[in-house]
Each structure stands twice: as structure tokens, then as C-alpha cells.
Design a protein around this motif. Structure first.
Motif, PDB file in Angstrom:
ATOM      1  N   LEU A  49       0.834  -1.211   0.000  1.00 44.82           N
ATOM      2  CA  LEU A  49       0.000   0.000   0.000  1.00 44.82           C
ATOM      3  C   LEU A  49       0.864   1.254   0.000  1.00 44.82           C
ATOM      4  O   LEU A  49       0.569   2.218  -0.713  1.00 44.82           O
ATOM      5  N   ILE A  50       1.922   1.255   0.801  1.00 39.66           N
ATOM      6  CA  ILE A  50       2.835   2.405   0.834  1.00 39.66           C
ATOM      7  C   ILE A  50       3.472   2.589  -0.541  1.00 39.66           C
ATOM      8  O   ILE A  50       3.507   3.696  -1.084  1.00 39.66           O
ATOM      9  N   ALA A  51       3.952   1.494  -1.115  1.00 37.75           N
ATOM     10  CA  ALA A  51       4.684   1.560  -2.384  1.00 37.75           C
ATOM     11  C   ALA A  51       3.834   2.079  -3.532  1.00 37.75           C
ATOM     12  O   ALA A  51       4.347   2.788  -4.406  1.00 37.75           O
ATOM     13  N   TYR A  52       2.559   1.731  -3.553  1.00 39.91           N
ATOM     14  CA  TYR A  52       1.753   2.073  -4.725  1.00 39.91           C
ATOM     15  C   TYR A  52       0.709   3.166  -4.506  1.00 39.91           C
ATOM     16  O   TYR A  52       0.124   3.648  -5.475  1.00 39.91           O
ATOM     17  N   ALA A  53       0.502   3.606  -3.278  1.00 38.24           N
ATOM     18  CA  ALA A  53      -0.455   4.689  -3.047  1.00 38.24           C
ATOM     19  C   ALA A  53       0.224   6.053  -3.032  1.00 38.24           C
ATOM     20  O   ALA A  53      -0.420   7.072  -3.241  1.00 38.24           O
ATOM     21  N   ILE A  54       1.530   6.075  -2.799  1.00 34.86           N
ATOM     22  CA  ILE A  54       2.256   7.339  -2.643  1.00 34.86           C
ATOM     23  C   ILE A  54       3.094   7.611  -3.881  1.00 34.86           C
ATOM     24  O   ILE A  54       3.739   6.715  -4.421  1.00 34.86           O
ATOM     25  N   ASN A  55       3.096   8.867  -4.323  1.00 36.37           N
ATOM     26  CA  ASN A  55       3.919   9.282  -5.462  1.00 36.37           C
ATOM     27  C   ASN A  55       5.147  10.074  -5.030  1.00 36.37           C
ATOM     28  O   ASN A  55       6.184  10.009  -5.677  1.00 36.37           O
ATOM     29  N   ILE A  56       5.007  10.850  -3.970  1.00 37.64           N
ATOM     30  CA  ILE A  56       6.108  11.703  -3.519  1.00 37.64           C
ATOM     31  C   ILE A  56       5.949  11.992  -2.028  1.00 37.64           C
ATOM     32  O   ILE A  56       4.831  12.106  -1.525  1.00 37.64           O
ATOM     33  N   GLY A 112      14.338  36.809   9.158  1.00 36.92           N
ATOM     34  CA  GLY A 112      13.478  35.967   8.341  1.00 36.92           C
ATOM     35  C   GLY A 112      13.968  34.536   8.292  1.00 36.92           C
ATOM     36  O   GLY A 112      14.973  34.173   8.900  1.00 36.92           O
ATOM     37  N   ARG A 113      13.211  33.745   7.562  1.00 37.04           N
ATOM     38  CA  ARG A 113      13.538  32.328   7.409  1.00 37.04           C
ATOM     39  C   ARG A 113      13.408  31.936   5.953  1.00 37.04           C
ATOM     40  O   ARG A 113      12.739  32.606   5.176  1.00 37.04           O
ATOM     41  N   ILE A 114      14.033  30.823   5.632  1.00 40.02           N
ATOM     42  CA  ILE A 114      13.959  30.280   4.279  1.00 40.02           C
ATOM     43  C   ILE A 114      13.752  28.774   4.392  1.00 40.02           C
ATOM     44  O   ILE A 114      14.250  28.139   5.324  1.00 40.02           O
ATOM     45  N   ALA A 115      13.008  28.218   3.459  1.00 39.06           N
ATOM     46  CA  ALA A 115      12.703  26.791   3.497  1.00 39.06           C
ATOM     47  C   ALA A 115      13.760  25.985   2.759  1.00 39.06           C
ATOM     48  O   ALA A 115      14.334  26.436   1.773  1.00 39.06           O
ATOM     49  N   ILE A 116      14.000  24.782   3.279  1.00 38.26           N
ATOM     50  CA  ILE A 116      14.781  23.782   2.557  1.00 38.26           C
ATOM     51  C   ILE A 116      13.891  22.563   2.400  1.00 38.26           C
ATOM     52  O   ILE A 116      13.030  22.314   3.252  1.00 38.26           O
ATOM     53  N   HIS A 117      14.079  21.838   1.306  1.00 36.80           N
ATOM     54  CA  HIS A 117      13.204  20.710   0.992  1.00 36.80           C
ATOM     55  C   HIS A 117      13.994  19.483   0.556  1.00 36.80           C
ATOM     56  O   HIS A 117      15.076  19.614   0.008  1.00 36.80           O
ATOM     57  N   GLU A 118      13.376  18.342   0.782  1.00 34.70           N
ATOM     58  CA  GLU A 118      13.906  17.058   0.315  1.00 34.70           C
ATOM     59  C   GLU A 118      12.724  16.340  -0.335  1.00 34.70           C
ATOM     60  O   GLU A 118      11.733  16.068   0.341  1.00 34.70           O
ATOM     61  N   ALA A 119      12.806  16.078  -1.629  1.00 40.48           N
ATOM     62  CA  ALA A 119      11.693  15.451  -2.340  1.00 40.48           C
ATOM     63  C   ALA A 119      12.050  14.027  -2.744  1.00 40.48           C
ATOM     64  O   ALA A 119      12.951  13.802  -3.538  1.00 40.48           O
ATOM     65  N   LEU A 120      11.333  13.070  -2.165  1.00 38.53           N
ATOM     66  CA  LEU A 120      11.544  11.653  -2.458  1.00 38.53           C
ATOM     67  C   LEU A 120      10.455  11.197  -3.430  1.00 38.53           C
ATOM     68  O   LEU A 120       9.298  11.004  -3.047  1.00 38.53           O
ATOM     69  N   TYR A 121      10.836  11.082  -4.726  1.00 35.30           N
ATOM     70  CA  TYR A 121       9.905  10.608  -5.750  1.00 35.30           C
ATOM     71  C   TYR A 121       9.867   9.087  -5.706  1.00 35.30           C
ATOM     72  O   TYR A 121      10.890   8.434  -5.566  1.00 35.30           O
ATOM     73  N   PHE A 122       8.689   8.524  -5.852  1.00 33.99           N
ATOM     74  CA  PHE A 122       8.540   7.074  -5.831  1.00 33.99           C
ATOM     75  C   PHE A 122       8.734   6.519  -7.238  1.00 33.99           C
ATOM     76  O   PHE A 122       7.787   6.294  -7.977  1.00 33.99           O
ATOM     77  N   SER A 123       9.987   6.301  -7.589  1.00 34.30           N
ATOM     78  CA  SER A 123      10.324   5.704  -8.875  1.00 34.30           C
ATOM     79  C   SER A 123      10.045   4.206  -8.818  1.00 34.30           C
ATOM     80  O   SER A 123       9.714   3.657  -7.772  1.00 34.30           O
TER      81      SER A 123
END
Length: 179
Positions: A49-56, A112-123
Motif C-alpha cells: 500500500l505504501i509503495a503504490y499509493a504514494i507518489n512523492i 526571516g527564514r527560508i525553506a529547505i526541501h527534500e523530495a523523495l519521488y517514488f520511482s
């Protein structure tokens, strides 16, 4: 939108929505993107379910931004500090590193603040790693595969902000963990 996922019931609701074709967004508190996978697994969500329901999965943090009015280049920088944070020797030589000073326009050198991101794509490979897991999710293996596929970690994103002169080395060390 499903509120914060804190328990199995909420996680199941989000997964069911995603599996039935609904664009689903939710939040889950973890240290980084790969650990969200094992958090869902530990809540009782099956790996298929985790592997196929999530894209990112996107991890994000806020870090303090250096004040443009008073930041100053660091003199006599000990190269061990940036090298310890993952900068290359070439980056250390070519980059002007700034430090927080403090003035009447900011708070101790930061404004002020600035955002940092980490994007895990489900290849396909990431899905396979999750689906074929044993009794425990191997976050490190998933992280390594994602990096191989081009993912910037939170630490990498923070280093980019230093290279742009937006934040300090101390701030990178404070808000990110070792990769």
C-alpha cells in the motif's frame, strides 16, 4: 486533504483515498522523507500500500536567513567546518562564507527564514525497495537509491543556501542532521 497522520486509522484513510484516485495531501512528522515510509509501516500500513499509493514525500524545514544589512564574510575560516558539513574542497576555495553579526534591523544577525526541501519521488526502483522489504524498512537503502536518482537531502538543500550567501554554516549544522 487529510490532517496530520498520527495513528493507523488516519494513515489508512489517507492511503484508501490515494488508492481510489483522489489527490491526497497530508502531514507526518519525521526527520526526513525516507523515515516517513518506515513511520507508516510501523503504524501498520502494508508495504504494498505504501509503495503504490504514494507518489512523492516532501520533507521540509525552515532555517534562519542571514541579515542582508550586517552579514559579513568569515575571515580565517577553518576549512574543517564546511568540509564536515559536506562541502567539497573546491566549494570551500570558491565560496564566500558569511557569518551572522547583528544590527538594529535584525535579531542576532538573522532576519526571516527560508525553506529547505527534500523530495523523495517514488520511482520504479524505490517502489520495488519498499515492496520487497522484510520485517523492517531499510531507510538508508531507500535514501541511497533516491540520491542516486537525483534527490537533494535536507543537508544538500541547506548547503545550496550557504553557497547562495543566504545562510550560515552554523545554521546548516543546527537544522540538519548528518546524511
Amino acid at each position: 486533504m487529510v490532517g496530520e497522520i498520527r495513528d493507523k486509522e488516519t494513515a489508512e484513510t489517507a492511503i484508501k483515498l490515494a488508492n481510489t484516485g483522489h489527490l491526497t495531501f497530508s502531514t507526518l512528522h519525521t526527520n526526513d522523507a525516507p523515515s516517513a515510509i518506515s513511520r507508516l509501516y510501523k503504524m501498520g500500513i502494508e508495504t504494498f500500500l505504501i509503495a503504490y499509493a504514494i507518489n512523492i514525500i516532501i520533507a521540509q524545514r525552515l532555517m534562519r536567513r542571514l541579515c542582508d544589512k550586517c552579514k559579513r564574510p568569515i575571515e580565517d575560516l577553518d576549512p574543517a567546518l564546511p568540509l564536515g558539513l559536506g562541502f567539497t574542497e573546491e566549494e570551500v576555495e570558491k565560496t564566500t562564507f558569511y557569518e551572522a553579526v547583528g544590527c538594529d534591523k535584525c535579531h542576532n544577525g538573522y532576519k526571516g527564514r527560508i525553506a529547505i526541501h527534500e523530495a523523495l519521488y517514488f520511482s520504479k526502483e524505490i517502489r520495488k525497495l519498499i515492496f520487497n522489504t522484510g520485517s523492517d524498512i531499510n531507510e538508508e537503502l531507500i535514501r541511497q537509491q533516491a540520491i542516486k536518482e537525483g534527490m537533494l537531502t535536507l543537508r544538500d538543500a541547506a548547503r545550496e543556501r550557504v553557497l547562495q550567501g543566504i545562510t550560515s554554516l552554523e545554521e546548516v549544522a543546527r537544522v540538519t542532521t548528518d546524511d
